[in-house]
Design a protein around this motif. Structure first.
Motif, PDB file in Angstrom:
ATOM      1  N   UNK A 127      49.057 -88.337 -58.719  1.00 55.62           N
ATOM      2  CA  UNK A 127      49.091 -87.502 -57.519  1.00 55.62           C
ATOM      3  C   UNK A 127      47.726 -86.856 -57.301  1.00 55.62           C
ATOM      4  N   UNK A 128      47.240 -86.917 -56.087  1.00 54.03           N
ATOM      5  CA  UNK A 128      45.931 -86.370 -55.750  1.00 54.03           C
ATOM      6  C   UNK A 128      46.070 -85.078 -54.950  1.00 54.03           C
ATOM      7  N   UNK A 129      44.950 -84.350 -54.855  1.00 58.06           N
ATOM      8  CA  UNK A 129      44.858 -83.136 -54.033  1.00 58.06           C
ATOM      9  C   UNK A 129      45.957 -82.134 -54.383  1.00 58.06           C
ATOM     10  N   UNK A 130      46.132 -81.920 -55.678  1.00 58.41           N
ATOM     11  CA  UNK A 130      47.151 -80.980 -56.146  1.00 58.41           C
ATOM     12  C   UNK A 130      46.659 -79.548 -55.943  1.00 58.41           C
ATOM     13  N   UNK A 131      47.466 -78.728 -55.291  1.00 62.78           N
ATOM     14  CA  UNK A 131      47.107 -77.326 -55.081  1.00 62.78           C
ATOM     15  C   UNK A 131      47.861 -76.384 -56.009  1.00 62.78           C
ATOM     16  N   UNK A 132      48.968 -76.830 -56.569  1.00 59.83           N
ATOM     17  CA  UNK A 132      49.747 -76.031 -57.510  1.00 59.83           C
ATOM     18  C   UNK A 132      50.540 -76.973 -58.393  1.00 59.83           C
ATOM     19  N   UNK A 133      50.670 -76.636 -59.650  1.00 49.41           N
ATOM     20  CA  UNK A 133      51.510 -77.422 -60.552  1.00 49.41           C
ATOM     21  C   UNK A 133      52.097 -76.509 -61.603  1.00 49.41           C
ATOM     22  N   UNK A 134      53.216 -76.932 -62.175  1.00 48.34           N
ATOM     23  CA  UNK A 134      53.807 -76.102 -63.214  1.00 48.34           C
ATOM     24  C   UNK A 134      55.211 -76.507 -63.566  1.00 48.34           C
ATOM     25  N   UNK A 135      55.937 -75.545 -64.102  1.00 45.91           N
ATOM     26  CA  UNK A 135      57.311 -75.745 -64.554  1.00 45.91           C
ATOM     27  C   UNK A 135      58.141 -74.600 -63.999  1.00 45.91           C
ATOM     28  N   UNK A 136      59.338 -74.918 -63.520  1.00 42.18           N
ATOM     29  CA  UNK A 136      60.249 -73.872 -63.061  1.00 42.18           C
ATOM     30  C   UNK A 136      61.560 -74.009 -63.822  1.00 42.18           C
TER      31      UNK A 136
END
Length: 806
Positions: A127-136
């Motif tokens: 995945x490109x151009x990621x602005x936020x990532x994480x775990x919920x």
């Protein structure tokens, strides 16, 4: 009749994603190709060609997808490898990535002899151009509280949270009953996706890995939340009712009130008297009631009234919301106003200060310096600039400056005799305590405890509060001299190392004791009252557990000794004098330097003395408990009023039973309150249900840099043979006077979750020249707890895992 929509069953990582893809409407599941280890072993070249054909010209992610990773009873999250950014057009790169995942399976099979043939390898486009990532998470891990917990990073990588590698990680907790419209984008979309996944799967306890690109949520993994404890409808209902109660209190208090200026208020757990640091974020009833009685009821404002500040009587400083102690910030800010300022300007200033807090909540533990003008220091032009931008006219600014100049001069010159009176009170405290303890054998233990506490307030915490305000003014002067370039960092830090407080005496006496020059009974006669968690009856004092605290270690003073004592250069004194003249003060540089030195010394001395009364009072409360079968743990769940109310009356077995039942009720109540999360700062109703961990700005001490192994400590040290602190960066949630034992070890540095610019450990570390980051906040502290090695770069204002701090 319409058939019910079938649930999406959870399986391996690849299986779950494949099942969710056609059903999920709020998010995207990327295209995927799944291989098994057996297929890879049988036809490596064919598998590579399949991957290249499917994702020609694209970069991919090669991930593990083992059945043992995502079960309902166990999790191997993070055990196996993922390889990012694989160049698909390069067959060697593809093969190496798949081999890396297979080797991880082989290194860490769930059981010896496990057939790995069915284990999967999941391939997806990068995945490109990621602005936020994480775990919920769908529920709080430790307490099973009813919160969606979003742990995210706004960097460009997709693995910083799962790998624990990010330096910009944030945590947001969203109560299950929160209105989705109260969330900002893209958090609203992330939460909506998890809620949809919960509906599709029929599972309440889930862990979802995600990233946001192009404003769209992409789901990378969904698995059971194995670590979640039991979730009970009754406990969730308790939290819901408690939060409704908190919101009712906020609505009621968020209005103009008699006796205080300002049209509204806010709440903080680390402003001014720092309840989170002193008694913790979830203190038991006894600790809360003692802190209120000794400081937070009226002593805090009486001390400031005596020095020329506005008295916001009859208001208390501390309010408890959902079991969390907070400072009512409007009440607090009122006590920083010069008494002669006038009502119109006072009202306008309080609203201005509260507006600034709302705009910069990360400053809540530095409000005395970076939000409010509480004295006339040399950085006042910065306050003046902010006031002008907020619409204050020059006449109003000049009036504040003049009032602050008069107040500051009064305090520096002794507070019109207040400092001398407080000195006399501390002397009287010692004499009164000795008489009380000498006669204690003939008195009821509750009466002795009450006398010690009453004296502790009138003759201990009041003088301490007066000198603390002086110490804050001194600190404001000293900080502003550095900030305006009047003195250098070397001069700033060097002068503070010449200020020797009671801690210096403690380490010297401990060294004498360890060398056999000071008998243990003499050492404990002076320092035995200290206990980590000053207000916590369940924590043993140094007198109760000397072998645990008094480890035979070389002191930090020994390792730092050898050089000549620091002397502030005459050129620096002349520069300070010029600045004093510029601001219209009628005292000289030597007077200011003496004030800075003496208030720091007296602050620690007075604290040392009043905590003797408190510690002895706790011991007498414990004696009462022991006589009637109430343990220290039982007593900790009773308020001091509950206990002292039993004095001067005939006690029956029914009375003790009532106390025991009340303690048990409060214990159950406290356990349920552990499920309630509230933020460091509350500025409105939204903050009660959407809890964003503040990005704290730590208070860095010294200009030194150190990189060393990390070790976390609690209040009570482990056996000296087990605990080795020398040469390590020590992590402590909070550190009050009872943590003096830390300085009997040659620690490399100190990091605390809570603490302010003039808190106990800030002064201690400056005195010993120990690099420190005091008050770094929840998110940063939790990340540091996972680090093996920490770098503290105080000059650059950086602290973090060593591999992340350049």
């Amino acid at each position: 009749m319409t058939s019910p929509t079938p649930r999406v069953p959870l399986g391996t990582k690849a299986q779950t994603l494949d099942r969710l893809r056609p059903r999920l409407t709020t998010a995207t599941v990327l295209d995927q190709l799944t291989l098994t280890v057996a297929e890879w072993a049988a036809d490596r070249d064919g598998c590579v060609r399949r991957i290249q054909s499917r994702y020609a010209g694209r970069r991919t992610v090669v991930r593990s997808s083992a059945a043992c990773e995502d079960t309902a009873t166990d999790s191997a999250a993070g055990v196996y490898d993922s390889v990012l950014d694989v160049v698909t057009d390069d067959p060697r790169a593809v093969a190496d990535a798949v081999d890396a995942v297979v080797r991880a399976y082989e290194r860490k099979p769930p059981e010896d002899g496990t057939d790995l043939g069915g284990f999967e390898i999941l391939v997806q486009p990068m995945l490109r151009d990621v602005t936020m990532s994480g775990v919920v998470l769908s529920r709080e891990l430790q307490s099973s509280g009813p919160y969606l917990v979003v742990n995210y990073d706004e960097g460009g990588r997709t693995d910083t949270v799962t790998a624990g590698a990010g330096d910009t990680q944030r945590v947001v907790r969203v109560h299950h009953g929160a209105d989705p419209a109260s969330l900002d984008a893209p958090l609203d979309a992330v939460v909506a996706t998890l809620r949809e996944v919960m509906d599709l799967t029929g599972e309440d306890d889930l862990d979802m890995e995600f990233a946001v690109s192009g404003g769209r949520v992409h789901v990378f993994q969904v698995r059971p939340l194995v670590a979640a404890g039991p979730a009970h409808a009754a406990a969730d209902a308790y939290v819901r009712a408690a939060l409704d109660g908190v919101k009712a209190v906020i609505r009621d208090r968020d209005r103009p009130r008699t006796g205080v200026y300002g049209s509204r208020t806010a709440y903080s757990d680390m402003t001014d008297w720092n309840p989170a640091e002193i008694i913790g974020t979830r203190p038991r009833p006894l600790a809360v009631s003692l802190y209120r009685r000794l400081v937070m009821k009226d002593v805090w404002r009486e001390a400031r009234r005596r020095l020329g500040y506005h008295d916001p009587a009859p208001h208390h400083l501390m309010v408890t919301l959902g079991g969390h102690p907070y400072v009512d910030i409007r009440n607090d800010f009122n006590s920083y106003l010069p008494a002669d300022l006038g009502p119109e300007l006072s009202h306008k200033l309080i609203d201005h200060y509260l507006d600034r807090l709302r705009a910069f909540p990360e400053l809540h533990d530095k409000a005395e310096f970076d939000i409010c003008a509480t004295s006339l220091a040399f950085d006042f032009p910065e306050h003046e600039r902010r006031m002008a931008e907020a619409g204050f006219d020059q006449g109003e600014i000049d009036r504040l400056r003049d009032c602050l100049r008069r107040l500051t001069t009064r305090v520096v010159r002794g507070g019109d005799g207040q400092f001398e009176e407080m000195r006399c009170r501390i002397v009287a405290l010692t004499a009164r305590r000795e008489r009380t303890l000498a006669a204690a054998g003939d008195e009821h233990p509750l009466l002795v405890a009450e006398t010690l506490l009453d004296d502790g307030a009138a003759y201990g915490t009041l003088p301490f509060s007066v000198v603390v305000r002086g110490a804050f003014i001194a600190t404001a002067f000293w900080r502003s001299l550095l900030a305006t370039g009047v003195i250098s960092r070397e001069e700033h830090d060097g002068f503070l190392t010449t200020v020797e407080t009671v801690s210096t005496e403690f380490t010297a006496d401990l060294d004498r004791h360890q060398r056999g020059a000071l008998p243990r009974e003499d050492f404990l006669a002076r320092y035995g009252h200290l206990r980590p968690g000053t207000y916590d009856i369940t924590v043993p004092s140094y007198r109760d557990a000397p072998d645990r605290y008094l480890a035979a270690r070389r002191t930090h003073r020994e390792t730092a000794a050898g050089g000549a004592p620091y002397v502030l250069p005459e050129a620096a004194k002349k520069a300070i004098q010029a600045k004093l003249d510029e601001f219209g003060f009628d005292f000289g540089a030597d007077v200011l330097l003496d004030f800075v030195r003496e208030t720091r010394v007296l602050r620690e001395r007075y604290k040392f003395e009043f905590t003797k009364n408190l510690s002895h009072a706790l011991d007498f409360l414990a004696e009462f408990g022991a006589r009637h079968g109430l343990s220290r743990d039982d007593l900790s769940f009773l308020s001091v009023e509950d206990l002292l109310g039993q004095a001067n009356r005939e006690l029956t077995g029914a009375d003790i039973d009532r106390l025991r039942l009340l303690a048990e009720h409060n214990r159950e109540h406290h356990a349920l309150q552990a499920r309630i999360h509230l933020p460091d700062v509350i500025t409105g109703l939204r903050d009660v249900e959407v809890i964003e961990s503040q990005v704290r700005l730590p208070n860095f001490v010294t200009s030194r840099r150190t990189t060393a192994p990390a070790v976390a400590v609690s209040g009570l040290p482990e056996q000296p043979s087990v605990r080795a602190l020398a040469g390590r960066v020590v992590l402590a949630e909070n550190a009050d006077p009872g943590y003096e034992w830390l300085f009997s070890h040659d620690i490399a540095g100190l990091v605390t979750k809570y603490g302010g610019a003039a808190s106990h450990m800030t002064i201690r570390c400056a005195e010993f020249g120990i690099p420190a980051a005091i008050g770094c906040g929840e998110a940063a502290f939790e990340r540091l707890l996972r680090a093996e090695t920490i770098t503290l770069d105080c000059a650059a204002g950086r602290v973090g895992p060593a591999h992340l701090v350049p």
